[in-house]
Write a protein that holds these residues in place. Sequence first.
Motif, PDB file in Angstrom:
ATOM      1  N   GLY A   1      36.257  34.771  50.126  1.00 62.71           N
ATOM      2  CA  GLY A   1      37.032  34.988  48.908  1.00 62.71           C
ATOM      3  C   GLY A   1      38.411  34.372  48.955  1.00 62.71           C
ATOM      4  N   LEU A   2      38.684  33.531  49.959  1.00 61.01           N
ATOM      5  CA  LEU A   2      39.999  32.900  50.083  1.00 61.01           C
ATOM      6  C   LEU A   2      40.092  31.611  49.292  1.00 61.01           C
ATOM      7  CD1 LEU A   2      40.448  33.457  53.926  1.00 61.01           C
ATOM      8  CD2 LEU A   2      41.624  34.680  52.076  1.00 61.01           C
ATOM      9  N   ALA A   3      38.961  30.993  49.001  1.00 65.08           N
ATOM     10  CA  ALA A   3      38.928  29.742  48.249  1.00 65.08           C
ATOM     11  C   ALA A   3      37.764  29.798  47.272  1.00 65.08           C
ATOM     12  CB  ALA A   3      38.792  28.544  49.188  1.00 65.08           C
ATOM     13  N   ALA A   4      37.759  28.856  46.340  1.00 59.75           N
ATOM     14  CA  ALA A   4      36.712  28.820  45.318  1.00 59.75           C
ATOM     15  C   ALA A   4      36.468  27.389  44.901  1.00 59.75           C
ATOM     16  CB  ALA A   4      37.112  29.662  44.112  1.00 59.75           C
ATOM     17  N   THR A   5      35.328  27.175  44.269  1.00 54.25           N
ATOM     18  CA  THR A   5      35.016  25.863  43.717  1.00 54.25           C
ATOM     19  C   THR A   5      35.015  25.959  42.202  1.00 54.25           C
ATOM     20  OG1 THR A   5      32.660  26.375  43.882  1.00 54.25           O
ATOM     21  CG2 THR A   5      33.640  25.169  45.713  1.00 54.25           C
TER      22      THR A   5
ATOM     23  N   ASP B   1      42.487  26.786  46.768  1.00 53.90           N
ATOM     24  CA  ASP B   1      42.932  28.112  47.211  1.00 53.90           C
ATOM     25  C   ASP B   1      42.992  29.078  46.029  1.00 53.90           C
ATOM     26  OD1 ASP B   1      43.654  27.785  50.083  1.00 53.90           O
ATOM     27  OD2 ASP B   1      44.958  26.213  49.268  1.00 53.90           O
ATOM     28  N   ARG B   2      42.475  30.276  46.229  1.00 51.09           N
ATOM     29  CA  ARG B   2      42.558  31.297  45.182  1.00 51.09           C
ATOM     30  C   ARG B   2      43.984  31.835  45.046  1.00 51.09           C
ATOM     31  NH1 ARG B   2      38.054  33.626  42.981  1.00 51.09           N
ATOM     32  NH2 ARG B   2      36.032  33.127  43.908  1.00 51.09           N
TER      33      ARG B   2
ATOM     34  N   SER C   1      41.260  39.788  45.727  1.00 54.07           N
ATOM     35  CA  SER C   1      40.110  38.998  46.162  1.00 54.07           C
ATOM     36  C   SER C   1      38.895  39.351  45.323  1.00 54.07           C
ATOM     37  CB  SER C   1      39.796  39.278  47.631  1.00 54.07           C
ATOM     38  OG  SER C   1      40.819  38.823  48.475  1.00 54.07           O
ATOM     39  N   PRO C   2      37.978  38.403  45.132  1.00 57.99           N
ATOM     40  CA  PRO C   2      36.715  38.738  44.457  1.00 57.99           C
ATOM     41  C   PRO C   2      35.853  39.582  45.387  1.00 57.99           C
ATOM     42  CG  PRO C   2      36.604  36.526  45.335  1.00 57.99           C
ATOM     43  CD  PRO C   2      38.014  36.996  45.581  1.00 57.99           C
ATOM     44  N   GLU C   3      34.829  40.179  44.833  1.00 58.11           N
ATOM     45  CA  GLU C   3      33.926  40.958  45.669  1.00 58.11           C
ATOM     46  C   GLU C   3      33.122  40.011  46.565  1.00 58.11           C
ATOM     47  OE1 GLU C   3      31.671  43.933  43.774  1.00 58.11           O
ATOM     48  OE2 GLU C   3      33.419  44.934  42.907  1.00 58.11           O
ATOM     49  N   THR C   4      33.030  40.392  47.824  1.00 57.24           N
ATOM     50  CA  THR C   4      32.348  39.573  48.821  1.00 57.24           C
ATOM     51  C   THR C   4      31.421  40.462  49.637  1.00 57.24           C
ATOM     52  OG1 THR C   4      34.030  39.934  50.519  1.00 57.24           O
ATOM     53  CG2 THR C   4      34.412  38.120  48.973  1.00 57.24           C
ATOM     54  N   ALA C   5      30.823  39.868  50.671  1.00 58.77           N
ATOM     55  CA  ALA C   5      29.990  40.660  51.572  1.00 58.77           C
ATOM     56  C   ALA C   5      30.816  41.714  52.289  1.00 58.77           C
ATOM     57  CB  ALA C   5      29.318  39.737  52.589  1.00 58.77           C
ATOM     58  N   LEU C   6      32.133  41.523  52.367  1.00 55.15           N
ATOM     59  CA  LEU C   6      33.017  42.492  53.005  1.00 55.15           C
ATOM     60  C   LEU C   6      33.648  43.459  52.021  1.00 55.15           C
ATOM     61  CD1 LEU C   6      35.060  40.259  55.513  1.00 55.15           C
ATOM     62  CD2 LEU C   6      33.326  41.955  56.096  1.00 55.15           C
TER      63      LEU C   6
END
Length: 655
Positions: free
Chosen positions: A186-190, A199-200, A235-240
């Motif tokens: 969730g630190l970067a995005a495309t 970078d987000r 941060s967006p929702e992630t596996a963590l």
Amino acid sequence: MSLPPGFIDELRTRLSLSQVVGRKVMWDTKKSNQGRGDMWAPCPFHQEKSASFHVDDRKGFYYCFGCHAKGDAISFVRETENVDFMEAIRILAAEAGLPMPERDPRAQEKADTRTELAEVMEQAVQHFRLNLQTAAAGPARDYLTRRGLSPEAQARWDIGFAPDQGGVLAALTAKGVPQKLVIDAGLAATSDRGGAPYDRFRGRIMFPIRDARGRAIAFGGRAMDPNAKAKYYNSPETALFDKSRTLYNVQNARTAAGRGQPLVVAEGYMDVIALSEAGFEAAVAPLGTAVTEHHLHMLWRIAPEPIVALDGDTAGLRAAMRVIDLALPLLAAGQSLRFAVMPAGLDPDDVIKGQGRDAMQAILDAAIPMVNLLWQRETEGRVFDSPERRAALDKALRDKIRLIADPSIRSHYGEAIKEMRWDLFRTRKPQNKAFTPRKAQKWNPKAQPWERDLSPVATNKRSILGAGAADESHMREAVILATLIATPAALPAFVAPLELMDCADPDHARLRDAILRCAEDADLTAHLHACVGEEAVARLLTQRDVALTSGLRKPGDLDFARRCLAESFAKLTAARALPREVSEAVEDVDAADEGLTWRLGEAVRAVAKSSQIGGENNAEIVIAENGFGMDKSERAAFDAILQALTIAKPPRGPK
């Protein structure tokens, strides 16, 4: 079978250790402190009579000072049920209502991925921390200083900075971290349009978000640009990271709450940091979302009665009201919420910075129970001057109370709401002058209020009015109360006049109050015995005139009780209005001679005689101009009084 990551943490969140252990032991109520999660019982692992088995509900561990058995909920089930680890998990999952996961051959692979992501997040924390010391972060450091955060506090909270250029994506990939892991964390995005990842977080002060195990799982960024689209960005929702199941500062708050500090739920990062730095270390906040059901279970796992301290503005109060609706179905014995109302326009950070720690402590100490805020929401700013409005209030409150699943708590909420409703309607200013309440006095018909005045006019009043009207009013009160005791089902139709009935006899006043407080479906007699005592009830019901003329003649007959109450209230109103109106009329008479005194006295005695309680009265009721009800004989006697006054003082015509 491998369990998915986080499953056991979720299981421990949903169940308290005291719930699990409580199925096997009998708690020592004198030694235990349920509010602090400090529970004691005889040990289930060895034979003893003393309570040496200790459960620390907040830390989730047990220990026996006799046989030295120790462990958590899983080990307790394994030892007491004689099952293996996975079977213990199945037992606890069933108790928590958590479905067991399907067998997943890729579980270990997922666990390894989460471990890798957590390592990436820790590297990002260090990167942002270093960036806070650069020249580009000067405005960010100034902002933090203005907010009262020293360099030491910034280090404690791992606060960092994400610059506009040269962000974390480039820094981590330069160290050999795969670009995909940086994106998955969730630190970067495309971009949706394709192109290179970006970078987000840019131009933001960075707050690491950690889970209950202390791992960095997400970030919250505070924009330095006042024109940024979002002041705070998570941060967006992630596996963590699942924001509906995460609370900021949960690990530190759990530890502080275990030391006895109150658990405080604030609205944002800076509120939590300000509270913790001021000594309120058990502070948490939801992350970019309203409080969820999962959040409530997490909070109750830490402390039985968290304090919700949302901002003192309209949005904060709306958020508090949403929490109430969410929490009502989940309430359990010893598991609720309290609400600390911030001053208008202020949040906890503002209070601490502007007024100091003691002011914040006072606000937390004054936190109100959830039932009080529910009542405030339904009544504040509204007027209940009609039966329809009061009925609407009753319906709204009943609908909310029905949401409570626990029958015991539902009953207690009903009682608390009934008390507050009674206080509201009992103390309001009455609209009908005839029922204006006065402070209850010891009943003494020979010492009426007008007899304290020794003026000539008062002497005439005394000779005119006498004590008969007071005796009759006292008996009417007794008839009304006895009828309601005999037929409680008649109460709902007569709540309003009963609330406004001014009892001169303190015993009558206490009985009236107890009847109003009693739920319609309760055992009224038992309730009255508990509130005022059996002797007071018996003294009322055994009076000869009361037994002959009240609803005691036909207990349970609803129609008879309603007729009896309607007549008694009407006659009581008329009887109490007469002395006042006569007194006011006598005040206006220029010369109260003996002839006038005699005529008025005879007229009043006629009214008293016509109103005497002597059995069921079937006379036709006449409504006077002032709205009072009286039968024809009373009306004729009352007209005689008016005629006497008119003769003494004719109406003044135009000059």
